[in-house]
Motif scaffolding. Structure first.
Motif, short mmCIF file in Angstrom:
data_model
loop_
_atom_site.label_atom_id
_atom_site.label_comp_id
_atom_site.label_asym_id
_atom_site.label_seq_id
_atom_site.Cartn_x
_atom_site.Cartn_y
_atom_site.Cartn_z
N LYS A 31 0.83 -1.21 0.00
CA LYS A 31 0.00 0.00 0.00
C LYS A 31 0.86 1.26 0.00
O LYS A 31 0.65 2.20 0.77
N ARG A 32 1.84 1.27 -0.92
CA ARG A 32 2.73 2.42 -1.05
C ARG A 32 2.03 3.54 -1.81
O ARG A 32 1.03 3.33 -2.49
N SER A 33 2.57 4.75 -1.71
CA SER A 33 2.06 5.88 -2.48
C SER A 33 3.22 6.60 -3.15
O SER A 33 4.39 6.45 -2.76
N LEU A 34 2.88 7.38 -4.17
CA LEU A 34 3.88 8.09 -4.95
C LEU A 34 3.34 9.47 -5.27
O LEU A 34 2.28 9.61 -5.88
N SER A 35 4.06 10.50 -4.84
CA SER A 35 3.64 11.87 -5.14
C SER A 35 4.10 12.25 -6.55
O SER A 35 4.95 11.58 -7.15
N GLU A 59 15.01 2.74 -28.64
CA GLU A 59 15.11 1.32 -28.25
C GLU A 59 13.90 0.98 -27.38
O GLU A 59 13.41 1.79 -26.60
N ARG A 60 13.44 -0.24 -27.55
CA ARG A 60 12.24 -0.67 -26.82
C ARG A 60 12.56 -1.19 -25.42
O ARG A 60 13.53 -1.94 -25.23
N ILE A 61 11.72 -0.78 -24.47
CA ILE A 61 11.82 -1.23 -23.08
C ILE A 61 10.56 -2.02 -22.78
O ILE A 61 9.48 -1.45 -22.58
N ALA A 62 10.64 -3.34 -22.79
CA ALA A 62 9.47 -4.18 -22.56
C ALA A 62 9.11 -4.16 -21.07
O ALA A 62 9.99 -4.23 -20.21
N MET A 63 7.81 -4.08 -20.79
CA MET A 63 7.32 -4.03 -19.42
C MET A 63 6.29 -5.14 -19.19
O MET A 63 5.21 -5.13 -19.79
N ILE A 64 6.65 -6.11 -18.37
CA ILE A 64 5.68 -7.10 -17.91
C ILE A 64 5.50 -6.82 -16.43
O ILE A 64 6.03 -7.49 -15.55
N VAL A 65 4.76 -5.74 -16.18
CA VAL A 65 4.69 -5.13 -14.85
C VAL A 65 3.24 -5.05 -14.39
O VAL A 65 2.37 -4.56 -15.13
N ARG A 66 2.98 -5.54 -13.19
CA ARG A 66 1.65 -5.43 -12.61
C ARG A 66 1.32 -3.97 -12.31
O ARG A 66 2.18 -3.10 -12.38
N ASP A 67 0.07 -3.70 -11.97
CA ASP A 67 -0.31 -2.34 -11.58
C ASP A 67 0.25 -2.06 -10.20
O ASP A 67 -0.35 -2.39 -9.16
N GLN A 68 1.42 -1.43 -10.16
CA GLN A 68 2.13 -1.12 -8.93
C GLN A 68 2.90 0.17 -9.16
O GLN A 68 2.99 0.68 -10.28
N ILE A 69 3.47 0.72 -8.09
CA ILE A 69 4.11 2.03 -8.13
C ILE A 69 5.17 2.12 -9.23
O ILE A 69 5.34 3.14 -9.87
N GLU A 70 5.89 1.03 -9.46
CA GLU A 70 6.99 1.07 -10.43
C GLU A 70 6.50 1.22 -11.87
O GLU A 70 7.27 1.64 -12.75
N PHE A 71 5.24 0.85 -12.15
CA PHE A 71 4.76 0.94 -13.53
C PHE A 71 4.90 2.36 -14.08
O PHE A 71 5.53 2.56 -15.13
N PRO A 72 4.30 3.38 -13.44
CA PRO A 72 4.45 4.73 -13.99
C PRO A 72 5.89 5.22 -13.99
O PRO A 72 6.28 5.98 -14.88
N VAL A 73 6.69 4.80 -13.01
CA VAL A 73 8.09 5.23 -12.98
C VAL A 73 8.83 4.72 -14.22
O VAL A 73 9.55 5.46 -14.89
N VAL A 74 8.65 3.45 -14.54
CA VAL A 74 9.32 2.85 -15.70
C VAL A 74 8.77 3.45 -17.00
O VAL A 74 9.54 3.80 -17.90
N PHE A 75 7.46 3.56 -17.10
CA PHE A 75 6.85 4.08 -18.33
C PHE A 75 7.34 5.50 -18.63
O PHE A 75 7.86 5.78 -19.73
N TRP A 76 7.19 6.39 -17.66
CA TRP A 76 7.58 7.78 -17.90
C TRP A 76 9.09 7.95 -17.92
O TRP A 76 9.61 8.82 -18.65
N GLY A 77 9.79 7.11 -17.16
CA GLY A 77 11.26 7.17 -17.21
C GLY A 77 11.79 6.81 -18.59
O GLY A 77 12.74 7.43 -19.09
N ALA A 78 11.18 5.80 -19.22
CA ALA A 78 11.59 5.44 -20.58
C ALA A 78 11.33 6.60 -21.54
O ALA A 78 12.17 6.92 -22.39
N LEU A 79 10.16 7.24 -21.41
CA LEU A 79 9.86 8.39 -22.28
C LEU A 79 10.86 9.51 -22.06
O LEU A 79 11.29 10.18 -23.01
N LYS A 80 11.23 9.75 -20.81
CA LYS A 80 12.20 10.80 -20.52
C LYS A 80 13.54 10.52 -21.17
O LYS A 80 14.26 11.45 -21.56
#
Length: 515
Positions: A31-35, A59-80
């Motif tokens: 039950k973590r949160s992310l601001s 380059e492609r970054i494949a994500m087999i990631v459940r709905d958890q805090i790291e999902f948005p971090v990885v997704f937006w981090g790749a875009l950045k």
């Protein structure tokens, strides 16, 4: 001007004073949160970690990631970083993952610890992957992977790279309701386009909203619900990695108090059945709900609104168009229809010669709008047949009513003629689920002993219910027409579906039926 989508959806909130606002909070696990501030910082570090591992732009970054805090971090981090995140369905088999990883030629794979044992065989012998990153891995996971913590440890945050709005941003693999998943390529400007259209002009997302999407973030509908729309407004998303069973959803609605709930028709049907069985008012804070994936049966929508006093905005979208482009509107809901075109989109109904069909006749739905994909990866022929100039073929059959609303009839491949008249599976299915005791239904074409095509129904019953097939057939005859009733009615424990809730009717075409 930097048109990288991460600038608008992530970095902007820090400069506009929303760094302390909660962007995501988990409803299960730790039950973590992310601001928004934490997301901006952590995604910049993940982008730096990608650069440290030699990842180059596109380059492609494949994500087999459940709905958890790291999902948005990885997704937006790749875009950045200028890389291309590729979120994948978390419910596939190793053989399908292997095919997709080879097809996408991903250089980095990020996977949730809970999925590692399933995914592990898919990476053996892969010649494109340079690193496999396992989120949450505390134990030694072998030489073939590195823990997420170690992957980002000591990485320097990087500035969001400058991109053009027309530059490729991310891929989504189609859900495969009719076959093998295809890589659908989307550009940076498409994410904001869905916000400017459906998000703002239909959903009306606000900063004080809390959104819970039972639909997962790995596919288009969930990505918009849980990321694009709430992040555009600085709102909060409740994320849930587990399976959205009725009990789990009831608990989240009561405990997390979301104001917007995004589900799919099969889940709404199950929730209505459970709530009616309990016989007590539901506990919730909902002001609005959305549905997509398949058309919402009229009966389910009406029963839900009676119980929850919250409308369901039923709409139509696709992976190719990224989100909903045809929809009902709050305060203007007609259940059993898909509403009208979302502002910013145009739709047409055409016959087999691409000529517009008149009112009341069935035609294939074509759409054009700002969120259309650039095409399929390595599927040139399919891209040319689907993306035709400004128009995208949806493969859905619809008819337009006198008041301009669109009524779903079925997939192009699912339509069939009975006595020379087109029959759409959804029309029969909608009549079936209105019959007492039936929870879900799917209809396919089947040849009778005279080799004439007739409807065959597969139904899931509510708990404790029984069925009189002949009475059901009479009900359908009176409801929608003598020729449309199912000649066979087969009771099954469950219907085959994609992870997005779409019924896979092609799997039922050769299934055994009960006369």
């Amino acid at each position: 001007m930097n048109e990288n989508a991460a600038v608008y959806f992530v970095d902007r909130h820090v400069t506009e004073g929303r760094a302390a606002r909660t962007a995501f909070r988990e409803a299960d696990g730790a039950k973590r949160s992310l601001s928004y501030g934490d997301l901006a910082a952590q995604s910049a570090v993940f982008a730096g970690a990608l650069g440290r591992h030699g990842v180059r732009r596109e380059e492609r970054i494949a994500m087999i990631v459940r709905d958890q805090i790291e999902f948005p971090v990885v997704f937006w981090g790749a875009l950045k970083a200028g890389a291309i995140p590729v979120p994948l369905n978390t419910l596939l088999s190793a053989s399908v993952y292997e095919a997709i990883l080879n097809d996408s030629r991903a250089s980095i794979l990020v996977v949730s610890e809970q999925l590692w044992e399933t995914v592990k065989p898919a990476v053996d012998g892969n010649r494109f992957l340079r690193a496999v990153v396992v989120i949450g891995a505390k134990q030694e996971c072998g030489t073939e992977c590195v823990s997420y913590t170690d992957f980002v440890a000591g990485a320097e945050p990087v500035e969001t790279v400058e991109t053009h709005g027309d530059e490729l941003a991310f891929w989504l693999y189609s859900s495969g309701s009719t076959g093998v998943p295809k890589g659908v390529r989307h550009i940076h400007s498409s994410l904001k386009a869905t916000v400017d259209t459906f998000g703002n002009q239909v959903l009306g997302i606000r900063e004080d909203d809390t959104v819970f999407s039972a639909a997962k973030m790995f596919f288009a509908y969930g990505l918009g619900n849980a990321m694009s729309f709430p992040m555009s407004a600085g709102a909060t998303t409740v994320i849930f990695a587990g399976r959205p069973t009725p009990d789990a959803v009831f608990e989240i609605l009561a405990q997390e108090k979301p104001t917007i709930f995004c589900g799919v028709p099969t889940l709404y049907a199950a929730l209505v059945a459970e709530q009616e069985k309990m016989g007590t008012p539901p506990v919730h804070s909902l002001r609005l709900c959305t549905s997509a994936g398949e058309a919402l049966p009229r009966d389910i929508g009406e029963r839900w609104e009676k119980l929850w006093a919250a409308e369901i905005v039923d709409g139509v979208g696709s992976t190719e168009m990224l989100h909903i482009f045809l929809s009902n509107r709050p305060g203007d809901i007609v259940y059993g229809t898909s509403g009208v075109a979302v502002p910013g989109y145009e739709v047409r109904l055409v016959d087999e010669h691409d000529q517009d069909v008149p009112e009341g006749e069935v035609g294939e739905l074509l759409v054009r709008g700002p969120s259309s994909a650039e095409g399929y990866w390595n599927r040139r022929s399919k891209s040319m047949s689907t993306f035709q100039g400004h128009w995208t073929r949806t493969g859905d059959k619809y008819e337009r009513t006198r008041d301009g609303r669109f009524v779903y009839c079925g997939r192009t491949d699912d339509m069939f003629k009975v006595s020379g008249i087109w029959v759409g599976p959804f029309e029969v299915e909608q009549a079936l689920v209105e019959y007492p005791g039936i929870l879900e239904a799917a209809v396919v074409a089947r040849a009778d002993d005279k080799d004439l095509v007739k409807p065959a129904a597969f139904v899931v019953l509510k708990e404790g219910a029984t069925l009189d097939p002949e009475a059901l057939k009479d009900h359908i005859k009176g409801k929608i027409g003598m020729w449309k009733y199912p000649r066979w009615v087969t009771v099954v424990d469950e219907l085959p579906k994609t992870a997005t809730g779409k019924i896979q009717r092609f799997k039922l075409r050769d299934a055994e039926v009960v006369a």
